[in-house]
Write a protein that holds these residues in place. Sequence first.
Motif, PDB file in Angstrom:
ATOM      1  N   GLN A 188      46.328  30.868  50.279  1.00  0.00           N
ATOM      2  CA  GLN A 188      44.998  30.561  50.797  1.00  0.00           C
ATOM      3  C   GLN A 188      43.948  31.445  50.131  1.00  0.00           C
ATOM      4  OE1 GLN A 188      44.637  27.972  53.149  1.00  0.00           O
ATOM      5  NE2 GLN A 188      46.807  27.731  52.673  1.00  0.00           N
ATOM      6  N   VAL A 189      42.686  31.035  50.235  1.00  0.00           N
ATOM      7  CA  VAL A 189      41.577  31.869  49.758  1.00  0.00           C
ATOM      8  C   VAL A 189      40.612  32.117  50.918  1.00  0.00           C
ATOM      9  CG1 VAL A 189      41.654  31.142  47.353  1.00  0.00           C
ATOM     10  CG2 VAL A 189      40.377  29.754  48.982  1.00  0.00           C
ATOM     11  N   PRO A 190      40.010  33.325  50.964  1.00  0.00           N
ATOM     12  CA  PRO A 190      40.324  34.488  50.124  1.00  0.00           C
ATOM     13  C   PRO A 190      41.626  35.145  50.537  1.00  0.00           C
ATOM     14  CG  PRO A 190      38.683  35.085  51.751  1.00  0.00           C
ATOM     15  CD  PRO A 190      38.913  33.601  51.925  1.00  0.00           C
ATOM     16  N   ARG A 227      40.222  34.802  39.939  1.00  0.00           N
ATOM     17  CA  ARG A 227      39.879  34.542  41.327  1.00  0.00           C
ATOM     18  C   ARG A 227      40.094  35.769  42.199  1.00  0.00           C
ATOM     19  NH1 ARG A 227      43.786  32.032  45.511  1.00  0.00           N
ATOM     20  NH2 ARG A 227      43.623  34.142  46.265  1.00  0.00           N
ATOM     21  N   ILE A 228      41.238  36.429  42.015  1.00  0.00           N
ATOM     22  CA  ILE A 228      41.546  37.605  42.809  1.00  0.00           C
ATOM     23  C   ILE A 228      40.600  38.750  42.464  1.00  0.00           C
ATOM     24  CG2 ILE A 228      43.270  39.425  43.126  1.00  0.00           C
ATOM     25  CD1 ILE A 228      43.890  37.085  44.799  1.00  0.00           C
ATOM     26  N   LEU A 229      40.340  38.967  41.181  1.00  0.00           N
ATOM     27  CA  LEU A 229      39.451  40.056  40.772  1.00  0.00           C
ATOM     28  C   LEU A 229      38.039  39.854  41.312  1.00  0.00           C
ATOM     29  CD1 LEU A 229      40.651  40.544  37.090  1.00  0.00           C
ATOM     30  CD2 LEU A 229      41.019  42.102  38.995  1.00  0.00           C
ATOM     31  N   ASP A 230      37.579  38.618  41.372  1.00  0.00           N
ATOM     32  CA  ASP A 230      36.228  38.340  41.865  1.00  0.00           C
ATOM     33  C   ASP A 230      36.078  38.610  43.347  1.00  0.00           C
ATOM     34  OD1 ASP A 230      35.462  37.644  39.360  1.00  0.00           O
ATOM     35  OD2 ASP A 230      35.624  35.488  39.658  1.00  0.00           O
ATOM     36  N   GLU A 231      37.198  38.689  44.073  1.00  0.00           N
ATOM     37  CA  GLU A 231      37.095  38.966  45.502  1.00  0.00           C
ATOM     38  C   GLU A 231      36.619  40.387  45.780  1.00  0.00           C
ATOM     39  OE1 GLU A 231      40.131  37.764  48.183  1.00  0.00           O
ATOM     40  OE2 GLU A 231      40.635  35.965  47.042  1.00  0.00           O
ATOM     41  N   ALA A 232      36.528  41.228  44.744  1.00  0.00           N
ATOM     42  CA  ALA A 232      35.985  42.570  44.916  1.00  0.00           C
ATOM     43  C   ALA A 232      34.539  42.508  45.404  1.00  0.00           C
ATOM     44  CB  ALA A 232      36.059  43.340  43.593  1.00  0.00           C
ATOM     45  N   LEU A 234      33.268  39.592  46.836  1.00  0.00           N
ATOM     46  CA  LEU A 234      33.135  38.491  47.789  1.00  0.00           C
ATOM     47  C   LEU A 234      32.643  38.955  49.152  1.00  0.00           C
ATOM     48  CD1 LEU A 234      33.550  35.530  48.576  1.00  0.00           C
ATOM     49  CD2 LEU A 234      35.936  36.079  49.079  1.00  0.00           C
ATOM     50  N   PHE A 235      33.268  39.984  49.706  1.00  0.00           N
ATOM     51  CA  PHE A 235      32.938  40.371  51.073  1.00  0.00           C
ATOM     52  C   PHE A 235      31.587  41.087  51.157  1.00  0.00           C
ATOM     53  CE2 PHE A 235      37.529  39.865  50.909  1.00  0.00           C
ATOM     54  CZ  PHE A 235      37.702  38.965  51.937  1.00  0.00           C
ATOM     55  N   THR A 236      31.171  41.746  50.070  1.00  0.00           N
ATOM     56  CA  THR A 236      29.820  42.323  50.025  1.00  0.00           C
ATOM     57  C   THR A 236      28.777  41.211  50.090  1.00  0.00           C
ATOM     58  OG1 THR A 236      30.617  44.175  48.685  1.00  0.00           O
ATOM     59  CG2 THR A 236      28.242  43.775  48.701  1.00  0.00           C
ATOM     60  N   LEU A 237      29.011  40.134  49.330  1.00  0.00           N
ATOM     61  CA  LEU A 237      28.068  39.012  49.334  1.00  0.00           C
ATOM     62  C   LEU A 237      28.083  38.271  50.668  1.00  0.00           C
ATOM     63  CD1 LEU A 237      28.757  37.667  45.742  1.00  0.00           C
ATOM     64  CD2 LEU A 237      26.627  38.704  46.559  1.00  0.00           C
ATOM     65  N   LEU A 238      29.260  38.097  51.264  1.00  0.00           N
ATOM     66  CA  LEU A 238      29.330  37.433  52.566  1.00  0.00           C
ATOM     67  C   LEU A 238      28.599  38.249  53.632  1.00  0.00           C
ATOM     68  CD1 LEU A 238      33.026  36.152  52.584  1.00  0.00           C
ATOM     69  CD2 LEU A 238      30.946  34.804  52.288  1.00  0.00           C
ATOM     70  N   ARG A 239      28.710  39.573  53.552  1.00  0.00           N
ATOM     71  CA  ARG A 239      27.985  40.421  54.500  1.00  0.00           C
ATOM     72  C   ARG A 239      26.471  40.292  54.295  1.00  0.00           C
ATOM     73  NH1 ARG A 239      30.176  45.060  53.390  1.00  0.00           N
ATOM     74  NH2 ARG A 239      28.536  45.806  51.992  1.00  0.00           N
TER      75      ARG A 239
END
Length: 440
Positions: A188-190, A227-232, A234-239
């Motif tokens: 699944q993602v993320p 995809r995995i590296l970009d999740e670094a 991801l959560f900053t942008l979602l916040r």
Amino acid sequence: MAKESFDKEIQYLRMLTLTSGAYNRQQFAERLGISVHTFDKTIKKLKTIVNTTYQQLAPGQEKQVSESIRYSYYESIDPLLLFIFRAKSVKESESYRISLLLAAMSEEALTTMELMDICCRDLNPDLPLPDEKTIRADLKYLEEVGVIKREAGTRPFRYRLHNDLIQQLSDEELYDLYDYVDVMANTQVPSVQGYLLRDGLKKHLARNQVEKQVIEPFLYKYHYYSRILDEAHLFTLLRAIRNRRKVCFLYFSPKAEKSYASQNTNPLFERDHEGKVEQTLPLKIIYDHQYGRWYLLSNGREGVRKYRMEGITQLEETEAVSEELWDKKSSELAEKIKYSWLIDTGRPVTVRARFFNPGEMEPNFIRNRVLLQGQWGQIIEENDDFFVYEITVNGTFEIKPWLRSFGSSCEIVEPIQLRREMIAEWKEIQAYYEPVRENI
């Protein structure tokens, strides 16, 4: 490790996986926009992490980071972002101090002053002693990431390890939980938070002397490294989206010759870079399943902006905007991507395609796949031999690879321009398989 260095490590690992280690030192340094000396320091730091993470490296294998990361097919099931998170270590003094705090709170709930006394008593004499402000900052951080929990009551507040879930489950339930987290994190993602949870459960089960084959019933080989590296980020942008805050970052487009630039902290050594400083209001994150890519859709001076997350570095949150402005920009974006197959905001066009059924085969995997992946499109005509699928999309560029992936089972009916493009592409593909000599 500083955030600047974290970006640098990510971009290096991305190039390492894409090129399979084919670049030499100079080529890596040029692509990253750093000196060979800085690149050598980065490799040295990664080698240290590799040797710490993978204790069973064969002699001499630590000489090549590219070999170390992929030294075993089965051990490479751990995604690279998990590796880089391990490399993103805190300072030595922080590492010792936090370890002491967690060990103390695992026994009983303690106050800030009691924890400071423990640190001052048990901390290595060579390390600086913490003050109350430092301990409170550590406790705030640990509470925010969910490692510890503040107990109810009046001041002074008491803190304890937040491990209720693990303590309350039986060994059999922990096995089931580990299997579930393992499957979900790999499918699944993320995924990053799932991998970290899996790591925690794995260590807990290992401490309880659980056999390795019991806690690793599945093995995965992951391929979408980007995809995995970009999740670094991801959560900053979602916040930032959740808090309606603008972000600022240095962006390198996919066509740029460089993918990273060091932060210019010394004006005497300031250099030009190919990246562009962007300040924008993030509105939506979109994931492309076909290519394993993350996209940021935002609002800037020019209207809707689209960014590939692999080109984002030095990401920071800035000022907040009003709820009214965020709602307005979000609604405008929703209208523009209403018919986007992915992120295209071009002119809407109606696409009709004829899909041929696979004979007597059951189930009809062609039809099932179209219904599963066809988004808001509909089947408007159907008989025993074929069915016609219709969808309105913003341009045909993004839907074309999906239609092409059906091969001879799909025929484009409309628009005529897309039909001609597909005919030309298939003729080009056919030419690749033409014999070099006619008598072969």
